[in-house]
Write a protein that holds these residues in place. Sequence first.
Motif, PDB file in Angstrom:
ATOM      1  N   LYS A  96       0.830  -1.205   0.000  1.00 39.72           N
ATOM      2  CA  LYS A  96       0.000   0.000   0.000  1.00 39.72           C
ATOM      3  C   LYS A  96       0.867   1.259   0.000  1.00 39.72           C
ATOM      4  O   LYS A  96       1.947   1.284   0.578  1.00 39.72           O
TER       5      LYS A  96
ATOM      6  N   LYS B 292       1.535   5.316   0.993  1.00 41.54           N
ATOM      7  CA  LYS B 292       1.341   6.090   2.225  1.00 41.54           C
ATOM      8  C   LYS B 292      -0.055   6.689   2.248  1.00 41.54           C
ATOM      9  O   LYS B 292      -0.709   6.725   3.287  1.00 41.54           O
TER      10      LYS B 292
ATOM     11  N   LYS C 192      -2.528   4.122   3.295  1.00 39.02           N
ATOM     12  CA  LYS C 192      -2.392   3.850   4.728  1.00 39.02           C
ATOM     13  C   LYS C 192      -3.072   4.936   5.547  1.00 39.02           C
ATOM     14  O   LYS C 192      -3.774   4.633   6.521  1.00 39.02           O
TER      15      LYS C 192
ATOM     16  N   LYS D 122      -6.605   4.549   5.570  1.00 43.37           N
ATOM     17  CA  LYS D 122      -6.958   3.260   6.186  1.00 43.37           C
ATOM     18  C   LYS D 122      -7.646   2.301   5.216  1.00 43.37           C
ATOM     19  O   LYS D 122      -8.541   1.552   5.577  1.00 43.37           O
TER      20      LYS D 122
END
Length: 172
Positions: A141, A143, A146, A149
């Motif tokens: 993934k 940033k 992330k 979420k």
Amino acid sequence: ATQNPFGSIGTHSLPESQLDRFMIRTSLGYPDMESEVLMLMQGSIQLTEDTVKEQISAQELVKARKEVQELFVHEDIVRYIVEIANETRRSRNLELGISPRGTIALLSMAKANAYLDGRNYVIPQDIKDVFLETIEHRVIKSKEAKIQKKTRKEILKDIIDKVPLPKGNQKG
């Protein structure tokens, strides 16, 4: 799979270069209540040649693997796999998309799926059926993802839904 460096306690994630070598990632989850009770009542499970029942002979396995390798795959199906891979490589949600090793694994798993469904050719649904188990552990993934979420599963479902299915007859 986990990596346990010498002299350390606990488990550590494998680096991407090693994860990409596993054909699929699957989770068995926890046993149901009755299975776990039975497991505890029986004590430790001793697996010996006497307790393990052969499900398929070595010759049958070799024959099945050969038959899977010989399944027909239309060029449009191969292009579909590469387009999915390219979409993962372009995705803002992924720092690392599917590698060529991942596309090979996806095709192999799609062939196995077709074989288990009793077909001698691969269809787009075969790719969709094995996509997450074959690819989820191969991507990283971004940033941005992330922070938002987003899960790898969500990102990959969006990608597989975005790539148009091949048109025409994939049987040949």
